[in-house]
Structures are given as C-alpha cells and as structure tokens.
Write a protein that holds these residues in place. Structure first.
Motif, PDB file in Angstrom:
ATOM      1  N   LEU A 177       0.839  -1.190   0.000  1.00 41.91           N
ATOM      2  CA  LEU A 177       0.000   0.000   0.000  1.00 41.91           C
ATOM      3  C   LEU A 177       0.877   1.244   0.000  1.00 41.91           C
ATOM      4  O   LEU A 177       2.025   1.204   0.444  1.00 41.91           O
ATOM      5  CB  LEU A 177      -0.916   0.002   1.227  1.00 41.91           C
ATOM      6  N   VAL A 178       0.319   2.351  -0.501  1.00 34.25           N
ATOM      7  CA  VAL A 178       1.045   3.616  -0.560  1.00 34.25           C
ATOM      8  C   VAL A 178       0.271   4.690   0.194  1.00 34.25           C
ATOM      9  O   VAL A 178      -0.940   4.604   0.353  1.00 34.25           O
ATOM     10  CB  VAL A 178       1.291   4.073  -2.013  1.00 34.25           C
ATOM     11  N   THR A 179       0.990   5.688   0.650  1.00 32.93           N
ATOM     12  CA  THR A 179       0.341   6.821   1.306  1.00 32.93           C
ATOM     13  C   THR A 179      -0.538   7.551   0.296  1.00 32.93           C
ATOM     14  O   THR A 179      -0.123   7.794  -0.839  1.00 32.93           O
ATOM     15  CB  THR A 179       1.391   7.759   1.913  1.00 32.93           C
ATOM     16  N   GLY A 180      -1.763   7.825   0.725  1.00 34.36           N
ATOM     17  CA  GLY A 180      -2.733   8.468  -0.143  1.00 34.36           C
ATOM     18  C   GLY A 180      -3.492   7.499  -1.021  1.00 34.36           C
ATOM     19  O   GLY A 180      -4.304   7.911  -1.843  1.00 34.36           O
ATOM     20  N   GLY A 181      -3.261   6.210  -0.828  1.00 36.65           N
ATOM     21  CA  GLY A 181      -3.904   5.185  -1.649  1.00 36.65           C
ATOM     22  C   GLY A 181      -5.321   4.875  -1.210  1.00 36.65           C
ATOM     23  O   GLY A 181      -5.800   5.339  -0.165  1.00 36.65           O
ATOM     24  N   THR A 182      -5.973   4.056  -2.031  1.00 30.55           N
ATOM     25  CA  THR A 182      -7.354   3.651  -1.758  1.00 30.55           C
ATOM     26  C   THR A 182      -7.506   2.155  -1.991  1.00 30.55           C
ATOM     27  O   THR A 182      -7.053   1.630  -3.012  1.00 30.55           O
ATOM     28  CB  THR A 182      -8.339   4.394  -2.681  1.00 30.55           C
ATOM     29  N   VAL A 183      -8.144   1.504  -1.037  1.00 29.94           N
ATOM     30  CA  VAL A 183      -8.523   0.097  -1.161  1.00 29.94           C
ATOM     31  C   VAL A 183     -10.032   0.064  -1.295  1.00 29.94           C
ATOM     32  O   VAL A 183     -10.754   0.617  -0.460  1.00 29.94           O
ATOM     33  CB  VAL A 183      -8.092  -0.710   0.093  1.00 29.94           C
ATOM     34  N   GLU A 184     -10.526  -0.537  -2.373  1.00 31.02           N
ATOM     35  CA  GLU A 184     -11.971  -0.705  -2.582  1.00 31.02           C
ATOM     36  C   GLU A 184     -12.324  -2.137  -2.202  1.00 31.02           C
ATOM     37  O   GLU A 184     -11.686  -3.090  -2.666  1.00 31.02           O
ATOM     38  CB  GLU A 184     -12.335  -0.463  -4.054  1.00 31.02           C
ATOM     39  N   VAL A 185     -13.334  -2.302  -1.352  1.00 28.80           N
ATOM     40  CA  VAL A 185     -13.794  -3.612  -0.887  1.00 28.80           C
ATOM     41  C   VAL A 185     -15.125  -3.894  -1.588  1.00 28.80           C
ATOM     42  O   VAL A 185     -16.120  -3.226  -1.321  1.00 28.80           O
ATOM     43  CB  VAL A 185     -13.942  -3.636   0.638  1.00 28.80           C
ATOM     44  N   LEU A 186     -15.096  -4.878  -2.489  1.00 27.21           N
ATOM     45  CA  LEU A 186     -16.238  -5.145  -3.369  1.00 27.21           C
ATOM     46  C   LEU A 186     -16.814  -6.538  -3.118  1.00 27.21           C
ATOM     47  O   LEU A 186     -16.233  -7.538  -3.533  1.00 27.21           O
ATOM     48  CB  LEU A 186     -15.787  -5.050  -4.826  1.00 27.21           C
ATOM     49  N   PRO A 187     -17.951  -6.623  -2.435  1.00 32.41           N
ATOM     50  CA  PRO A 187     -18.569  -7.923  -2.239  1.00 32.41           C
ATOM     51  C   PRO A 187     -19.155  -8.431  -3.561  1.00 32.41           C
ATOM     52  O   PRO A 187     -19.396  -7.642  -4.476  1.00 32.41           O
ATOM     53  CB  PRO A 187     -19.694  -7.657  -1.243  1.00 32.41           C
ATOM     54  N   PRO A 188     -19.357  -9.739  -3.653  1.00 27.56           N
ATOM     55  CA  PRO A 188     -19.995 -10.254  -4.872  1.00 27.56           C
ATOM     56  C   PRO A 188     -21.419  -9.703  -4.992  1.00 27.56           C
ATOM     57  O   PRO A 188     -22.072  -9.436  -3.978  1.00 27.56           O
ATOM     58  CB  PRO A 188     -20.014 -11.767  -4.648  1.00 27.56           C
ATOM     59  N   PHE A 189     -21.836  -9.481  -6.206  1.00 34.10           N
ATOM     60  CA  PHE A 189     -23.197  -8.988  -6.403  1.00 34.10           C
ATOM     61  C   PHE A 189     -23.756  -9.615  -7.667  1.00 34.10           C
ATOM     62  O   PHE A 189     -23.018 -10.054  -8.542  1.00 34.10           O
ATOM     63  CB  PHE A 189     -23.236  -7.462  -6.476  1.00 34.10           C
ATOM     64  N   ALA A 190     -25.066  -9.651  -7.731  1.00 32.25           N
ATOM     65  CA  ALA A 190     -25.750 -10.222  -8.901  1.00 32.25           C
ATOM     66  C   ALA A 190     -26.324  -9.081  -9.720  1.00 32.25           C
ATOM     67  O   ALA A 190     -26.508  -7.974  -9.247  1.00 32.25           O
ATOM     68  CB  ALA A 190     -26.856 -11.157  -8.421  1.00 32.25           C
ATOM     69  N   GLY A 191     -26.624  -9.392 -10.934  1.00 32.46           N
ATOM     70  CA  GLY A 191     -27.239  -8.388 -11.794  1.00 32.46           C
ATOM     71  C   GLY A 191     -26.449  -8.182 -13.063  1.00 32.46           C
ATOM     72  O   GLY A 191     -25.426  -8.808 -13.296  1.00 32.46           O
ATOM     73  N   GLY A 192     -26.904  -7.267 -13.864  1.00 35.89           N
ATOM     74  CA  GLY A 192     -26.252  -7.092 -15.151  1.00 35.89           C
ATOM     75  C   GLY A 192     -25.953  -5.720 -15.478  1.00 35.89           C
ATOM     76  O   GLY A 192     -25.425  -4.848 -15.051  1.00 35.89           O
TER      77      GLY A 192
END
Length: 87
Positions: free
Chosen positions: A72-87
């Motif tokens: 990781l870097v300073t000023g960074g962003t981690v996106e946490v993406l759960p599984p999802f359904a749909g199109g």
C-alpha cells in the motif's frame, strides 16, 4: 514504511462495517484488512463478508495475489467489493 490511506466499503461490506470507509495505516493489504477486522470486531458479519470480497488497490484488481504481498502507498485507496448479482 507504513502507509496511510482509505478503505472504501461497498454494498454488503458497507452494511457489515456500519460505515462507508475507514482509514488505513499499514504496509500491506493483509495488514490493513487485519486492522479493519479488529476495528469492527463487534460486528462479526464484517469478517465473514470480507472472506467473499474482491479488492482493488489504487484501481488495480488484487485477484488471487497473496494480500501480504500487495503493498500500500500513502494516499492510496482500497476498494472492498462484495460479490453482487445483476447485469
């Protein structure tokens, strides 16, 4: 060196965490996620949801890489993406 940045939670991860985002202070994704689990220990569903999530670090998919190897870097962003359904 320890980096600082933001972890953003989406959908079920947001609900399980009870917040849209947290700050991180960690060298690796594994350390940041361990700290997030500890921070939300009173919400056991949060740890369960993280097991099913995909992660983006500064816009790049982590995929199957070992989280301990994802720096990781300073000023960074981690996106946490759960599984999802749909199109």
């Amino acid at each position: 060196m320890t980096a600082t940045g933001t972890i953003r939670y989406w959908a079920a991860a947001r609900s399980a965490a009870g917040t849209d985002e947290d700050a991180y202070e960690a060298e690796t994704l594994a350390q940041a996620l361990d700290a997030a689990r500890a921070r939300h220990a009173e919400r056991p569903e949060f740890a369960r949801v993280l097991l099913r999530c995909a992660f983006l670090v500064d816009g790049s998919p982590v995929g199957t890489r070992d989280h301990a190897t994802v720096k990781l870097v300073t000023g960074g962003t981690v996106e946490v993406l759960p599984p999802f359904a749909g199109g």
